[in-house]
Design a protein around this motif. Structure first.
Motif, short mmCIF file in Angstrom:
data_model
loop_
_atom_site.label_atom_id
_atom_site.label_comp_id
_atom_site.label_asym_id
_atom_site.label_seq_id
_atom_site.Cartn_x
_atom_site.Cartn_y
_atom_site.Cartn_z
N LYS A 1 0.81 -1.23 0.00
CA LYS A 1 0.00 0.00 0.00
C LYS A 1 0.85 1.29 0.00
O LYS A 1 0.63 2.21 0.77
N TYR A 2 1.83 1.30 -0.89
CA TYR A 2 2.67 2.47 -1.11
C TYR A 2 2.73 2.78 -2.60
O TYR A 2 2.50 1.91 -3.44
N CYS A 3 3.09 4.00 -2.93
CA CYS A 3 3.29 4.41 -4.32
C CYS A 3 4.71 4.02 -4.73
O CYS A 3 5.63 4.05 -3.92
N THR A 4 4.88 3.69 -6.00
CA THR A 4 6.20 3.32 -6.49
C THR A 4 6.91 4.48 -7.19
O THR A 4 8.07 4.36 -7.56
N LEU A 5 6.22 5.62 -7.35
CA LEU A 5 6.85 6.79 -7.97
C LEU A 5 7.76 7.49 -6.97
O LEU A 5 7.53 7.44 -5.76
N SER A 6 8.77 8.19 -7.46
CA SER A 6 9.65 8.96 -6.58
C SER A 6 9.02 10.28 -6.17
O SER A 6 9.36 10.85 -5.13
N VAL A 7 8.07 10.76 -6.97
CA VAL A 7 7.37 12.01 -6.68
C VAL A 7 5.99 11.93 -7.33
O VAL A 7 5.83 11.26 -8.35
N ILE A 8 5.00 12.58 -6.74
CA ILE A 8 3.67 12.65 -7.34
C ILE A 8 3.26 14.10 -7.52
O ILE A 8 3.79 14.99 -6.85
N GLN A 9 2.30 14.31 -8.41
CA GLN A 9 1.75 15.65 -8.63
C GLN A 9 0.35 15.68 -8.04
O GLN A 9 -0.51 14.91 -8.45
N VAL A 10 0.12 16.55 -7.08
CA VAL A 10 -1.20 16.72 -6.48
C VAL A 10 -1.83 17.96 -7.09
O VAL A 10 -1.18 18.99 -7.23
N GLY A 11 -3.09 17.83 -7.47
CA GLY A 11 -3.79 18.96 -8.09
C GLY A 11 -5.20 19.07 -7.56
O GLY A 11 -5.57 18.42 -6.59
N THR A 12 -6.00 19.89 -8.24
CA THR A 12 -7.39 20.09 -7.84
C THR A 12 -8.26 20.25 -9.08
O THR A 12 -7.77 20.65 -10.14
N HIS A 13 -9.52 19.92 -8.93
CA HIS A 13 -10.48 20.12 -10.01
C HIS A 13 -11.44 21.27 -9.67
O HIS A 13 -12.41 21.50 -10.36
N GLU A 14 -11.14 21.99 -8.61
CA GLU A 14 -11.97 23.11 -8.15
C GLU A 14 -11.19 24.42 -8.29
O GLU A 14 -9.97 24.44 -8.16
N GLN A 15 -11.90 25.50 -8.49
CA GLN A 15 -11.26 26.80 -8.59
C GLN A 15 -10.75 27.26 -7.22
O GLN A 15 -9.70 27.88 -7.12
N ASN A 16 -11.49 26.94 -6.18
CA ASN A 16 -11.12 27.34 -4.82
C ASN A 16 -11.33 26.14 -3.88
O ASN A 16 -12.34 26.08 -3.19
N PRO A 17 -10.39 25.19 -3.86
CA PRO A 17 -10.59 23.98 -3.05
C PRO A 17 -10.66 24.28 -1.56
O PRO A 17 -9.87 25.05 -1.04
N THR A 18 -11.66 23.66 -0.91
CA THR A 18 -11.84 23.88 0.53
C THR A 18 -11.97 22.57 1.30
O THR A 18 -12.07 22.59 2.52
N GLN A 19 -11.99 21.43 0.59
CA GLN A 19 -12.17 20.14 1.24
C GLN A 19 -11.22 19.11 0.63
O GLN A 19 -10.77 19.28 -0.51
N VAL A 20 -10.95 18.05 1.36
CA VAL A 20 -10.08 16.98 0.87
C VAL A 20 -10.59 16.44 -0.46
O VAL A 20 -9.81 16.14 -1.37
#
Length: 52
Positions: A22-41
């Protein structure tokens, strides 16, 4: 499949997920959003996701 001990992941459908540990195998990930003003997980996304 190697794991990155700094990135935990439970998304078994992602090709970068080490499902055995249950781990990622990438050395780095890109976290983004689909909202203009994210306020929640739920507004955030792992943009590094690729379907297995």
């Amino acid at each position: 499949m190697d794991k990155n001990p700094n990135i935990k992941c439970t998304v078994e459908q992602c090709k970068y997920n080490n499902t055995a540990e249950k781990y990622c195998t990438l050395s780095v990930i890109q976290v983004g959003t689909h909202e203009q003003n994210p306020t929640q997980v739920q507004c955030t996304d792992c943009n590094s996701f690729e379907l297995r």
